[in-house]
Design an enzyme around this catalytic site. Structure first.
Site, PDB file in Angstrom:
ATOM      1  N   HIS A 223       0.914  -1.069   0.068  1.00 29.57           N
ATOM      2  CA  HIS A 223      -0.250   0.035  -0.007  1.00 29.57           C
ATOM      3  C   HIS A 223       0.722   1.331  -0.133  1.00 29.57           C
ATOM      4  O   HIS A 223       1.646   1.402   0.925  1.00 29.57           O
ATOM      5  CB  HIS A 223      -1.102  -0.017   1.275  1.00 29.57           C
ATOM      6  CG  HIS A 223      -2.025  -1.042   1.179  1.00 29.57           C
ATOM      7  ND1 HIS A 223      -2.974  -1.370   2.175  1.00 29.57           N
ATOM      8  CD2 HIS A 223      -2.129  -1.865   0.303  1.00 29.57           C
ATOM      9  CE1 HIS A 223      -3.715  -2.145   1.725  1.00 29.57           C
ATOM     10  NE2 HIS A 223      -3.505  -2.549   0.550  1.00 29.57           N
ATOM     11  N   THR A 453       5.695  -6.890  -6.363  1.00 23.83           N
ATOM     12  CA  THR A 453       6.457  -7.740  -7.514  1.00 23.83           C
ATOM     13  C   THR A 453       7.219  -6.745  -8.550  1.00 23.83           C
ATOM     14  O   THR A 453       7.932  -7.197  -9.329  1.00 23.83           O
ATOM     15  CB  THR A 453       5.824  -8.711  -8.114  1.00 23.83           C
ATOM     16  OG1 THR A 453       4.603  -8.387  -8.847  1.00 23.83           O
ATOM     17  CG2 THR A 453       5.286  -9.857  -6.917  1.00 23.83           C
ATOM     18  N   HIS A 454       6.625  -5.558  -8.765  1.00 21.88           N
ATOM     19  CA  HIS A 454       7.138  -4.592  -9.784  1.00 21.88           C
ATOM     20  C   HIS A 454       6.971  -5.195 -11.168  1.00 21.88           C
ATOM     21  O   HIS A 454       7.478  -4.851 -11.939  1.00 21.88           O
ATOM     22  CB  HIS A 454       8.572  -4.351  -9.468  1.00 21.88           C
ATOM     23  CG  HIS A 454       8.863  -3.820  -7.990  1.00 21.88           C
ATOM     24  ND1 HIS A 454       8.347  -2.574  -7.685  1.00 21.88           N
ATOM     25  CD2 HIS A 454       9.418  -4.327  -7.182  1.00 21.88           C
ATOM     26  CE1 HIS A 454       8.638  -2.366  -6.640  1.00 21.88           C
ATOM     27  NE2 HIS A 454       9.553  -3.581  -6.369  1.00 21.88           N
TER      28      HIS A 454
END
EC number: 6.3.4.4
Length: 537
Positions: A223, A453-454
């Site tokens: 978040h 996790t990008h």
């Protein structure tokens, strides 16, 4: 407000000291006063032998008509810089001591503990055996004046048939607003789609209004919150309002799953003091070598899992309920010992004294284990009810349920093996969003990358059927609409409702018609003034 005191009486070994200890341990606002210590201070010039002290104490009692104890407590009250809170007095031996305290203005709950002669004798012998000496106890034959205190007590408990926890429950209930479950002081915030709805942004905005911030779930959800002049901060374990409200108590509930490394990193980075964080002893700890490795091997490519070990750790908590298992809970971790506290008892205290609580759910309703598109789901129930259960709160505690929804829902992006993260209705491209909104494509590519996790996100048209299903599952009182700038970059300049674009206003009107509840907050951008607040609460 009157100072509050729990006054204990009863014979030796009736359970007074055990009760006093539990009250002091479980109520942080509790001050334990031992009458023996007060006497020793009041009679500092008297010889320290037991006989000399006893004689002087009887004289003090007679001279003050039982008022010596009240005088000492009033001095403590006057010298206290803040609220003295709840005082527990262990113990009184005369009716005059209790009467004097009541007449001096204290709110007194007098608790008398008793047990059978045989049980008192058994406890006495057990205590002496533990100290290495055995003899017939004289403690059980104390003057009958002690037993007579039962006649004037507010609460009388027979400890023959009640455990220490039973006694605590019966006594503390007298100090709480009853029933504690009837006080609607909890606001729940959950995601209405597939996660990444912008819950962190809403939690950060609302946080200053609360005394307690609670988070459930695990580190597979990130978040992100805005920080003026600094890079955004992404919360994985702590409640997302921690930066916006430094005075709030932070709570991680029993149903949470913890990455110890991430949690300790957040505590250090945000300089969280020991007295501002509570971690329930039952929260599960991820084993990196076991849980993460298993999810990388079995779930990452199969269903687009974040592979943070949350599902595997949760499964182990369920499957290996044995004393010899390798399940590690928060209470088993030395590095967390200063934060460990029963969150349910803490919530009871909060509800009793009127502290407002915000419960921050993670992920989104359509990822819920039982109600999402199985097997493309997460390992927990992500609805409002599921979040309450994980935290240890009841639906009867709830005042508001805020469901956060994006203008365009997202899921984790494609991998080489296909759309492994699950189905979406009417998927569109990020290029289309750029054309519609006027937001530069490169900016959108940076924004639409997952916090944990990008990975790139897939994006779709607003799913009205999904919206309706989430409404049914969560019964929200309010909708928080995020990413309003995706309807038009000009919305970033809107600071009032009427400044939003015509298309945005029409969408909100339709959402309220379908939902039957107000769109109370609209997020227009990611900055320090990005919420249009239409709440009436």
């Amino acid at each position: 407000m009157k100072a509050k005191a729990i006054v204990l009486s009863g014979r030796a070994y009736s359970g007074k000291s055990t009760l006093a200890k539990l009250l002091a341990e479980r109520r942080r606002d509790c001050l334990l006063v031992r009458s023996k210590a007060v006497i020793e201070v009041s009679l500092s010039s008297v010889p320290r032998d037991a006989a000399g002290l006893a004689k002087a104490a009887r004289r003090l009692e007679a001279d003050t008509k039982g008022g010596w104890l009240t005088t000492s407590l009033n001095e403590k009250l006057l010298s206290s810089a803040g609220d003295l809170g709840l005082v527990v007095i262990d113990a009184v031996e005369s009716a005059e001591q209790v009467l004097y305290l009541r007449r001096s203005g204290w709110s007194v709950t007098h608790v008398h503990l008793q047990a059978s002669e045989s049980e008192l004798e058994k406890r006495s012998l057990k205590n002496q055996a533990g100290r290495g000496r055995l003899q017939t106890s004289k403690a059980v034959t104390r003057p009958k004046a002690i037993d007579a205190l039962a006649d004037i007590a507010d609460v009388v408990v027979d400890t023959d048939r009640c455990s220490a926890d039973d006694v605590f429950a019966r006594v503390i209930a007298r100090m709480e607003v009853r029933p504690v479950t009837a006080v609607p002081l909890v606001d729940v915030m959950i995601g209405g789609q597939y996660g990444s709805e912008g819950k962190g942004n809403i939690a950060h905005y609302l946080a200053p209004e609360y005394d307690v911030l609670v988070r459930v779930g695990g580190p597979n959800a990130g978040h992100k919150v805005f920080r003026s002049g600094e890079h955004p901060y992404t919360f994985h374990q702590l409640p997302s309002g921690a930066l916006a409200n430094r005075d709030a108590t932070l709570v991680i509930g029993a149903g949470a799953v913890i990455s110890l490394e991430r949690l300790l990193k957040e505590i250090a980075e945000l300089s969280i003091n020991h007295d501002k964080l509570i971690i329930d002893p039952q929260a599960m700890i991820i084993n990196n070598e076991v849980d993460i490795a298993w999810e990388v091997a079995h779930l990452k490519n199969a269903i687009g899992s974040t592979a943070q070990g949350v599902g595997s750790a949760t499964a182990r908590k369920i499957l290996y309920r044995r004393s010899d298992s390798n399940v590690v809970l928060a209470k088993d971790v030395p590095a967390l010992k200063h934060y460990i506290r029963d969150s349910v008892e803490y919530f009871a205290e909060c509800l009793s004294v009127g502290r407002r609580i915000m419960l921050e759910g993670t992920q989104g309703t359509s990822l819920s284990l039982h109600h999402g598109s199985y097997p493309h789901v997460t390992s927990r129930v992500t609805t409002a009810a599921g979040s309450l259960a994980e935290a240890g709160l009841s639906a009867r505690h709830v005042r508001r349920v805020i469901m956060v929804c994006r203008t365009y829902p997202i899921r984790v992006g494609d991998t080489d093996t296909g759309n492994t993260s699950g189905p979406m209705s009417q998927q569109i491209t990020i290029e289309q969003i750029s054309e519609r909104s006027g937001i530069p494509l490169e900016e959108l590519k940076i924004t639409e990358t997952t916090s944990t996790t990008h990975r790139p996100r897939r994006i779709a048209e607003f799913d009205w059927a999904q919206f309706r299903r989430s409404l049914i599952l969560n019964a929200p009182t309010d909708i928080a609409l995020t990413f309003a700038d995706y309807f038009g970059v000009d919305n970033r300049k809107a600071y009032r409702y009427e400044q939003l674009t015509t298309d945005t206003l029409r969408f909100i009107e339709e959402a309220e018609k379908v939902g039957g509840v107000p769109v109370s907050m609209i997020s227009t951008a990611f900055n320090d003034r990005n919420i249009i607040d239409r709440r009436m609460w």
